[in-house]
Motif scaffolding. Structure first.
Motif, PDB file in Angstrom:
ATOM      1  N   ILE A 228       0.831  -1.204   0.000  1.00 43.22           N
ATOM      2  CA  ILE A 228       0.000   0.000   0.000  1.00 43.22           C
ATOM      3  C   ILE A 228       0.867   1.257   0.000  1.00 43.22           C
ATOM      4  O   ILE A 228       0.632   2.186  -0.775  1.00 43.22           O
ATOM      5  N   VAL A 229       1.880   1.314   0.855  1.00 45.03           N
ATOM      6  CA  VAL A 229       2.764   2.483   0.907  1.00 45.03           C
ATOM      7  C   VAL A 229       3.452   2.685  -0.435  1.00 45.03           C
ATOM      8  O   VAL A 229       3.529   3.803  -0.951  1.00 45.03           O
ATOM      9  N   ASN A 230       3.940   1.607  -1.028  1.00 41.13           N
ATOM     10  CA  ASN A 230       4.624   1.707  -2.321  1.00 41.13           C
ATOM     11  C   ASN A 230       3.683   2.072  -3.461  1.00 41.13           C
ATOM     12  O   ASN A 230       4.132   2.423  -4.549  1.00 41.13           O
ATOM     13  N   ASN A 231       2.375   2.003  -3.219  1.00 35.94           N
ATOM     14  CA  ASN A 231       1.377   2.344  -4.229  1.00 35.94           C
ATOM     15  C   ASN A 231       0.723   3.692  -3.908  1.00 35.94           C
ATOM     16  O   ASN A 231      -0.446   3.913  -4.224  1.00 35.94           O
ATOM     17  N   GLY A 232       1.459   4.577  -3.239  1.00 34.80           N
ATOM     18  CA  GLY A 232       0.926   5.901  -2.934  1.00 34.80           C
ATOM     19  C   GLY A 232      -0.146   5.889  -1.862  1.00 34.80           C
ATOM     20  O   GLY A 232      -1.062   6.704  -1.878  1.00 34.80           O
ATOM     21  N   ASN A 233      -0.060   4.955  -0.915  1.00 37.78           N
ATOM     22  CA  ASN A 233      -1.020   4.822   0.187  1.00 37.78           C
ATOM     23  C   ASN A 233      -2.433   4.519  -0.303  1.00 37.78           C
ATOM     24  O   ASN A 233      -3.414   5.029   0.226  1.00 37.78           O
TER      25      ASN A 233
END
Length: 107
Positions: free
Chosen positions: A6-11
């Motif tokens: 999720i973090v790596n996908n812009g949250n």
């Protein structure tokens, strides 16, 4: 782990609602389960200290589906002794055997 994705996908995280679900108003519940507090890895002598980060969304489904999923009631969606809730980090050899807690996902 899911939080890294999720973090790596812009949250954000994308999901697909099955197209066979009957149109109507629903509550969609999402959850991140933090296991870093479980077991002797981080808390010697303490077991079962997971952290649940839940979110609920009111959604409206449109289309021509006819399926009515049974849903899950909370509290009680899964037992506190579910192996996925009490999973102990710090034992990488067991990571591949991790099973997400709760009932099967409707697909």
């Amino acid at each position: 782990w899911a939080n890294e994705i999720i973090v790596n996908n812009g949250n954000r995280d994308d999901l697909q609602i099955p197209s066979d679900i009957k149109p109507g108003l629903y509550i969609l519940r999402t959850e991140l389960l933090s296991l870093h507090g479980n077991g002797q890895y981080s808390n010697p002598g303490l077991l079962g200290l997971p952290q649940f980060y839940t979110h609920c969304f009111n959604i409206e489904i449109s289309g021509d589906g006819t399926a009515i999923p049974s849903g899950v009631k909370f509290p009680g969606g899964y037992p506190k002794d579910d192996p996925g809730v009490g999973f102990v980090l710090g034992k990488p050899a067991q990571y591949a055997s991790y099973k997400v807690p709760g009932p099967p996902t409707y697909t």
